[in-house]
Design a protein around this motif. Structure first.
Motif, PDB file in Angstrom:
ATOM      1  N   LYS A   1      -8.459  -2.088   1.687  1.00  0.00           N
ATOM      2  CA  LYS A   1      -9.488  -2.076   0.647  1.00  0.00           C
ATOM      3  C   LYS A   1      -8.870  -2.377  -0.716  1.00  0.00           C
ATOM      4  N   GLU A   2      -9.730  -2.728  -1.652  1.00  0.00           N
ATOM      5  CA  GLU A   2      -9.258  -2.966  -3.005  1.00  0.00           C
ATOM      6  C   GLU A   2      -9.032  -1.643  -3.737  1.00  0.00           C
ATOM      7  N   ARG A   3      -8.198  -1.717  -4.737  1.00  0.00           N
ATOM      8  CA  ARG A   3      -7.957  -0.542  -5.571  1.00  0.00           C
ATOM      9  C   ARG A   3      -9.235  -0.186  -6.327  1.00  0.00           C
ATOM     10  N   GLU A   4      -9.544   1.095  -6.403  1.00  0.00           N
ATOM     11  CA  GLU A   4     -10.769   1.534  -7.064  1.00  0.00           C
ATOM     12  C   GLU A   4     -10.488   2.658  -8.047  1.00  0.00           C
TER      13      GLU A   4
ATOM     14  N   ALA B   1      -5.636   7.542   0.859  1.00  0.00           N
ATOM     15  CA  ALA B   1      -5.287   6.361   0.082  1.00  0.00           C
ATOM     16  C   ALA B   1      -3.974   6.605  -0.645  1.00  0.00           C
ATOM     17  N   ILE B   2      -3.455   5.551  -1.221  1.00  0.00           N
ATOM     18  CA  ILE B   2      -2.377   5.687  -2.199  1.00  0.00           C
ATOM     19  C   ILE B   2      -3.050   5.867  -3.556  1.00  0.00           C
ATOM     20  N   TYR B   3      -2.648   6.907  -4.252  1.00  0.00           N
ATOM     21  CA  TYR B   3      -3.231   7.222  -5.555  1.00  0.00           C
ATOM     22  C   TYR B   3      -2.256   6.790  -6.651  1.00  0.00           C
ATOM     23  N   TYR B   4      -2.801   6.036  -7.598  1.00  0.00           N
ATOM     24  CA  TYR B   4      -2.008   5.490  -8.688  1.00  0.00           C
ATOM     25  C   TYR B   4      -2.452   6.067 -10.022  1.00  0.00           C
TER      26      TYR B   4
ATOM     27  N   THR C   1     -10.621   0.359 -21.032  1.00  0.00           N
ATOM     28  CA  THR C   1      -9.776  -0.435 -20.146  1.00  0.00           C
ATOM     29  C   THR C   1      -9.336   0.379 -18.935  1.00  0.00           C
ATOM     30  N   VAL C   2      -9.018   1.642 -19.155  1.00  0.00           N
ATOM     31  CA  VAL C   2      -8.625   2.514 -18.034  1.00  0.00           C
ATOM     32  C   VAL C   2      -9.793   2.638 -17.058  1.00  0.00           C
ATOM     33  N   VAL C   3     -10.981   2.874 -17.560  1.00  0.00           N
ATOM     34  CA  VAL C   3     -12.138   3.071 -16.689  1.00  0.00           C
ATOM     35  C   VAL C   3     -12.458   1.788 -15.912  1.00  0.00           C
ATOM     36  N   GLN C   4     -12.324   0.651 -16.572  1.00  0.00           N
ATOM     37  CA  GLN C   4     -12.609  -0.613 -15.909  1.00  0.00           C
ATOM     38  C   GLN C   4     -11.488  -1.042 -14.984  1.00  0.00           C
TER      39      GLN C   4
ATOM     40  N   GLY D   1       2.630   5.093  -7.339  1.00  0.00           N
ATOM     41  CA  GLY D   1       1.690   5.648  -6.378  1.00  0.00           C
ATOM     42  C   GLY D   1       2.239   6.796  -5.557  1.00  0.00           C
ATOM     43  N   THR D   2       1.302   7.613  -5.066  1.00  0.00           N
ATOM     44  CA  THR D   2       1.639   8.711  -4.162  1.00  0.00           C
ATOM     45  C   THR D   2       0.598   8.735  -3.049  1.00  0.00           C
ATOM     46  N   LEU D   3       1.058   8.917  -1.825  1.00  0.00           N
ATOM     47  CA  LEU D   3       0.173   8.810  -0.667  1.00  0.00           C
ATOM     48  C   LEU D   3      -0.522  10.136  -0.386  1.00  0.00           C
ATOM     49  N   VAL D   4      -1.832  10.058  -0.231  1.00  0.00           N
ATOM     50  CA  VAL D   4      -2.646  11.202   0.179  1.00  0.00           C
ATOM     51  C   VAL D   4      -3.272  10.877   1.528  1.00  0.00           C
TER      52      VAL D   4
END
Length: 124
Positions: A43-46, A92-95, A104-107, A117-120
């Motif tokens: 999936k794409e990063r969200e 997911a991997i959380y970044y 810009t952060v929100v978009q 990143g850290t894996l959850v």
């Protein structure tokens, strides 16, 4: 040199909790807006959550509202993501992300700095 380092990921059962941390280093980042994104396999990063520096404004993706809480400790240059009632689809991997502009952060486009990143992983 500006750097974002995430920690706190791991394996948890559905319904459990985790708290992610993102430590920011470098003088530039001390007044930046911060956020969390995630990318699941295939999936794409969200966008997950964001927090501004000056007002502490927060925003959340609909999928995590009421379950996740973003916060920051400006004295420690650290942002947190408290994740409760975790679901397998949160895997997911959380970044961590940082930018001078909160919008810009929100978009999530053109963000200045990203962590590695850290894996959850949430098991059912």
């Amino acid at each position: 040199q500006e750097q974002l380092v995430e920690s706190g990921g791991g394996l948890v059962q559905a319904g459990g909790s985790l708290r992610l941390s993102c430590a920011a280093s470098g003088r530039t980042l001390t007044t930046y807006a911060m956020g969390w994104f995630r990318q699941a396999p295939g999936k794409e990063r969200e966008f997950v959550a964001g927090i501004s520096f000056f007002s502490g404004t927060t925003d959340y993706a609909d999928s995590v509202k009421g379950r996740f809480t973003i916060s920051r400790d400006n004295a420690k240059n650290t942002v947190y993501l408290q994740m409760n009632s975790l679901k397998p689809e949160d895997t997911a991997i959380y970044y961590c992300a940082a930018d001078a502009s909160y919008s810009t952060v929100v978009q999530g486009r053109g963000v200045d700095y990203w962590g590695k990143g850290t894996l959850v992983t949430v098991s059912s």
